[in-house]
Design a protein around this motif. Structure first.
Motif, PDB file in Angstrom:
ATOM      1  N   LEU A  79      64.182 -10.311  27.288  1.00 42.48           N
ATOM      2  CA  LEU A  79      64.815 -11.367  26.786  1.00 42.48           C
ATOM      3  C   LEU A  79      66.013 -10.620  26.010  1.00 42.48           C
ATOM      4  CD1 LEU A  79      61.998 -12.985  25.013  1.00 42.48           C
ATOM      5  CD2 LEU A  79      63.086 -14.048  26.693  1.00 42.48           C
ATOM      6  N   GLY A  80      66.247  -9.715  26.214  1.00 44.16           N
ATOM      7  CA  GLY A  80      67.363  -8.853  25.415  1.00 44.16           C
ATOM      8  C   GLY A  80      67.299  -8.598  24.028  1.00 44.16           C
ATOM      9  N   LEU A  81      66.137  -8.550  23.502  1.00 48.43           N
ATOM     10  CA  LEU A  81      66.012  -8.394  22.150  1.00 48.43           C
ATOM     11  C   LEU A  81      65.657  -7.236  21.683  1.00 48.43           C
ATOM     12  CD1 LEU A  81      63.565 -11.642  21.761  1.00 48.43           C
ATOM     13  CD2 LEU A  81      66.146 -11.367  21.303  1.00 48.43           C
ATOM     14  N   PRO A  82      66.129  -6.371  20.493  1.00 47.69           N
ATOM     15  CA  PRO A  82      65.631  -5.193  20.123  1.00 47.69           C
ATOM     16  C   PRO A  82      64.391  -5.392  19.396  1.00 47.69           C
ATOM     17  CG  PRO A  82      67.415  -6.025  18.664  1.00 47.69           C
ATOM     18  CD  PRO A  82      67.383  -6.917  19.760  1.00 47.69           C
ATOM     19  N   LEU A  83      63.385  -4.652  19.665  1.00 48.16           N
ATOM     20  CA  LEU A  83      62.151  -4.808  18.944  1.00 48.16           C
ATOM     21  C   LEU A  83      61.302  -3.627  18.594  1.00 48.16           C
ATOM     22  CD1 LEU A  83      60.716  -7.643  18.311  1.00 48.16           C
ATOM     23  CD2 LEU A  83      59.447  -7.096  20.283  1.00 48.16           C
ATOM     24  N   LYS A  84      60.641  -3.489  17.556  1.00 45.46           N
ATOM     25  CA  LYS A  84      59.686  -2.390  17.106  1.00 45.46           C
ATOM     26  C   LYS A  84      58.520  -2.956  17.291  1.00 45.46           C
ATOM     27  CE  LYS A  84      60.839   1.080  14.167  1.00 45.46           C
ATOM     28  NZ  LYS A  84      61.485   1.476  12.910  1.00 45.46           N
ATOM     29  N   VAL A  85      57.394  -2.597  18.161  1.00 45.23           N
ATOM     30  CA  VAL A  85      56.025  -3.222  18.290  1.00 45.23           C
ATOM     31  C   VAL A  85      55.165  -1.967  18.064  1.00 45.23           C
ATOM     32  CG1 VAL A  85      54.523  -4.286  19.676  1.00 45.23           C
ATOM     33  CG2 VAL A  85      57.079  -4.479  20.294  1.00 45.23           C
ATOM     34  N   ALA A  86      54.175  -2.307  17.139  1.00 40.28           N
ATOM     35  CA  ALA A  86      53.200  -1.549  16.671  1.00 40.28           C
ATOM     36  C   ALA A  86      51.856  -1.956  17.215  1.00 40.28           C
ATOM     37  CB  ALA A  86      53.024  -1.256  15.212  1.00 40.28           C
ATOM     38  N   ALA A  87      51.015  -1.076  17.856  1.00 40.39           N
ATOM     39  CA  ALA A  87      49.729  -1.370  18.349  1.00 40.39           C
ATOM     40  C   ALA A  87      48.725  -0.583  17.400  1.00 40.39           C
ATOM     41  CB  ALA A  87      49.509  -0.471  19.580  1.00 40.39           C
ATOM     42  N   VAL A  88      47.877  -1.458  16.916  1.00 37.80           N
ATOM     43  CA  VAL A  88      46.680  -1.056  15.917  1.00 37.80           C
ATOM     44  C   VAL A  88      45.632  -0.716  16.946  1.00 37.80           C
ATOM     45  CG1 VAL A  88      45.051  -1.647  13.950  1.00 37.80           C
ATOM     46  CG2 VAL A  88      47.762  -2.167  13.820  1.00 37.80           C
ATOM     47  N   THR A  89      45.026   0.543  16.936  1.00 36.65           N
ATOM     48  CA  THR A  89      43.943   0.990  17.596  1.00 36.65           C
ATOM     49  C   THR A  89      43.017   1.485  16.466  1.00 36.65           C
ATOM     50  OG1 THR A  89      44.742   3.096  18.151  1.00 36.65           O
ATOM     51  CG2 THR A  89      45.020   1.160  19.658  1.00 36.65           C
ATOM     52  N   GLY A  90      41.576   1.770  17.109  1.00 40.35           N
ATOM     53  CA  GLY A  90      40.779   2.606  16.248  1.00 40.35           C
ATOM     54  C   GLY A  90      39.512   1.574  15.909  1.00 40.35           C
ATOM     55  N   ASP A  91      39.589   0.091  16.259  1.00 40.51           N
ATOM     56  CA  ASP A  91      38.501  -0.651  16.328  1.00 40.51           C
ATOM     57  C   ASP A  91      37.313  -0.390  17.365  1.00 40.51           C
ATOM     58  OD1 ASP A  91      40.550  -1.739  17.973  1.00 40.51           O
ATOM     59  OD2 ASP A  91      39.339  -3.387  18.254  1.00 40.51           O
ATOM     60  N   ASP A  92      37.878   0.011  18.241  1.00 38.31           N
ATOM     61  CA  ASP A  92      36.747   0.317  19.393  1.00 38.31           C
ATOM     62  C   ASP A  92      35.783   1.511  18.960  1.00 38.31           C
ATOM     63  OD1 ASP A  92      35.194   1.086  21.650  1.00 38.31           O
ATOM     64  OD2 ASP A  92      36.880   0.779  22.937  1.00 38.31           O
ATOM     65  N   VAL A  93      34.807   1.256  18.697  1.00 38.65           N
ATOM     66  CA  VAL A  93      33.659   2.218  18.185  1.00 38.65           C
ATOM     67  C   VAL A  93      32.574   2.333  19.141  1.00 38.65           C
ATOM     68  CG1 VAL A  93      34.302   2.394  15.708  1.00 38.65           C
ATOM     69  CG2 VAL A  93      32.653   0.726  16.407  1.00 38.65           C
ATOM     70  N   LEU A  94      32.588   2.140  20.383  1.00 37.30           N
ATOM     71  CA  LEU A  94      31.718   2.039  21.096  1.00 37.30           C
ATOM     72  C   LEU A  94      31.036   3.532  21.455  1.00 37.30           C
ATOM     73  CD1 LEU A  94      29.944   0.410  23.525  1.00 37.30           C
ATOM     74  CD2 LEU A  94      31.819   1.240  24.958  1.00 37.30           C
ATOM     75  N   ASP A  95      31.529   4.306  21.352  1.00 37.24           N
ATOM     76  CA  ASP A  95      31.008   6.013  21.250  1.00 37.24           C
ATOM     77  C   ASP A  95      30.106   6.186  20.174  1.00 37.24           C
ATOM     78  OD1 ASP A  95      31.890   6.353  23.765  1.00 37.24           O
ATOM     79  OD2 ASP A  95      33.420   7.637  22.898  1.00 37.24           O
TER      80      ASP A  95
END
Lengths: 444, 101
Positions: free
Chosen positions: A102-118
């Motif tokens: 889309l030609g947009l500058p963007l900072k995207v953050a991914a939040v992880t750490g909810d996966d506690v299967l182990d």
């Protein structure tokens, strides 16, 4: 006093998209939040991720992001969503790709750490609902995700993220996080966090606070539901909030719509367990201050109990179902005969069912009370639980064969099977989950 | 008179537990609703579900009651065999309650 504007762009994954586009374009929003993650969705998404490391996020992510990113970018509206489901990193990469297109500058953050299967599968954790223990389910467990709190979202916003995409977090935290970020509320300012949680709770189902799921003609009329608008919360630095919506959209924001949503999915209103606090809505009040403007005050809170709730998804076999309709005089008797025949045929053919349910839709399917009236038509429904999909299919097949092998006049047969995902909860100490935010930057 | 004449309601679900709000249209009807819509009456009204426990919470500032109905949803939305696995329709069943003092 300073205030910020939060919009709710979705109340579930499959929700309408136009109201979110309206909010992004003309809501003058600081934040647009999309709550898209149902209880069992993440277990199904985990399976998709195992099959493809770039999958496992919300199926509508592309459509939503393409629809709202241009206006959100133009208006400096930041987006927060749990559309990451089982794969927030892949979701963030995908959003980055879309921004680039889309030609947009963007900072995207991914939040992880909810996966506690182990963590979950390596411990003898007691199951909240059953009184059993996690090892009872071991080889059937598909996913274990902790309900994270605000911290990683606040971290991402502080780092300048335009879009924050998470997996499992507590739904109200999606709204509480930007309030904490903007107003600098302390993480032990319990009453403030409680009021922010109340705002989040009112917003998280989107249209359910603006007149959706409310209309009851003659008792509770709502105008222009076809164009139902989604809510905006104007929140002041002291936490006081007004729930409203865009003028010209359908629906209504009234004290009554807010009260229904305030108690939606609440047990003890004085003890609403959240990852960051125990919220207390028991002294909350709502007040209509203008048309479609309701002031919300009185949310409170106290210290959390040190644990995080983990939602554990496990494979629970298959459900097969079949339906067929009967009409006119004697419809109910023919429907009952049809149900008896199907039950007997399933027994004769040896379909192994661990549970079965027979309903007469139009008579007793939604509530098993006795009805004495004879409806003009009735639809029978048989649903049963099996180990395999092949067995589940035989249930619907035995309903379908009623066309030529059952009572007179059966029509409109349908059949379906679905995999069943059971969900149970365990509590783990907070420190066993390690939430974090990872940033991805797009420069077109 | 039916409960539906003086109150509105919404159902929510968490696992195998349903919660049903009962909200007075008019503040002046709230005391009557508190008096008549007891845990026992709700248990009777929803007896077809065989709930294991009904708990009532009062919210006087909202003119509302919240009923938490345990064991009512056939195992919960993810595994129930019911057509309405969430029990979304239960608010309408509860509002059909006769309000006789």
């Amino acid at each position: 006093m300073r205030s910020i504007r939060l919009g709710a762009g979705a109340g579930y994954s499959g929700d309408r998209i136009e109201p979110a586009v309206d909010l992004a374009a003309s809501g003058d929003l600081d934040y647009l939040v999309f709550e898209c993650l149902a209880e069992r969705t993440i277990a199904l998404a985990q399976g998709a991720r195992q099959a493809n490391p770039n999958a496992g996020y919300d199926p509508f992510l592309d459509e939503r992001m393409r629809a709202v990113l241009p206006a959100a970018s133009r208006n400096d509206t930041r987006i927060i969503s749990n559309m990451g489901a089982a794969n927030p990193l892949a979701a963030a990469r995908r959003i980055g790709d879309i921004a680039r297109e889309l030609g947009l500058p963007l900072k995207v953050a991914a939040v992880t750490g909810d996966d506690v299967l182990d963590v979950v599968t390596s411990g003898n954790w007691p199951i909240e609902e059953t009184g059993g223990y996690i090892p009872d389910l071991r080889d059937r467990i598909l996913s274990a995700n902790a309900y994270l709190g605000v911290a990683p979202i606040v971290e991402a916003l502080t780092a300048g993220a335009d879009v924050v995409v998470t997996g499992r977090v507590a739904d109200p935290a999606l709204f509480l996080a930007p309030l904490i970020h903007e107003f600098g509320w302390a993480m032990d300012d319990w009453d403030r966090l409680g009021q922010g949680t109340l705002v989040g709770h009112l917003m998280e189902c989107a249209g359910q606070v603006t007149g959706g799921y409310f209309a009851d003609p003659g008792k509770k009329d709502v105008s222009n539901l076809a164009r139902l608008g989604f809510p905006i919360a104007e929140v002041r630095a002291d936490g006081e909030a007004v729930i409203t919506k865009l003028s010209g959209t359908g629906g209504a924001v009234t004290a009554a719509t807010c009260k229904e949503q305030l108690l939606y999915e609440i047990h003890d209103p004085a003890a609403y367990f959240q990852p960051d606090l125990i919220a207390d809505f028991s002294e909350a009040s709502v007040e209509e201050i203008a048309p479609d403007r309701v002031r919300v005050t009185g949310g409170r809170g106290r210290q959390h109990n040190g644990s995080l709730k983990v939602s554990v998804g496990y494979s629970d076999g298959w459900v097969g179902e079949g339906e067929i309709s009967y009409a006119g005089p004697g419809a109910v008797a023919r429907g009952r005969l049809a149900l008896e025949i199907v039950r007997e045929r399933l027994a004769i053919s040896g379909v192994a069912l661990s549970d079965i349910r027979a309903d007469l839709i139009g008579l007793n399917a939604l509530y098993p009370g006795a009805s004495h009236s004879e409806p003009p038509d009735v639809r029978i429904r048989i649903a049963g639980r099996t180990r395999s999909q092949a067995e589940a299919q035989r249930i619907g097949n035995e309903v379908e064969t009623l066309y030529t092998n059952g009572p007179a006049g059966g029509g409109g047969a349908s059949k379906a099977t679905r995999r069943t995902i059971g969900v149970v909860s365990v509590l783990i100490p907070r420190e066993r989950a390690q939430p974090r935010a990872e940033m991805l930057e797009v420069t077109p | 008179m039916k409960l539906r004449d003086v109150a509105h309601s919404r159902t929510g679900d968490k696992g195998n537990t349903s919660n049903i709000s009962v909200i007075a249209y008019r503040a002046e009807d709230y005391p009557l609703i508190c008096k008549l819509v007891t845990e026992e009456r709700v248990q009777m009204q929803l007896a077809g579900l065989n709930p294991t426990r009904v708990t009532r919470y009062e919210l006087p500032k909202l003119g509302a009651l919240n009923f938490v109905i345990a064991g009512a949803l056939g195992g919960g939305v993810t595994r129930s065999l019911a057509l309405d696995a969430h029990g979304k329709a239960l608010s309408s069943i509860l509002l059909d309650m006769d309000l006789e003092p």
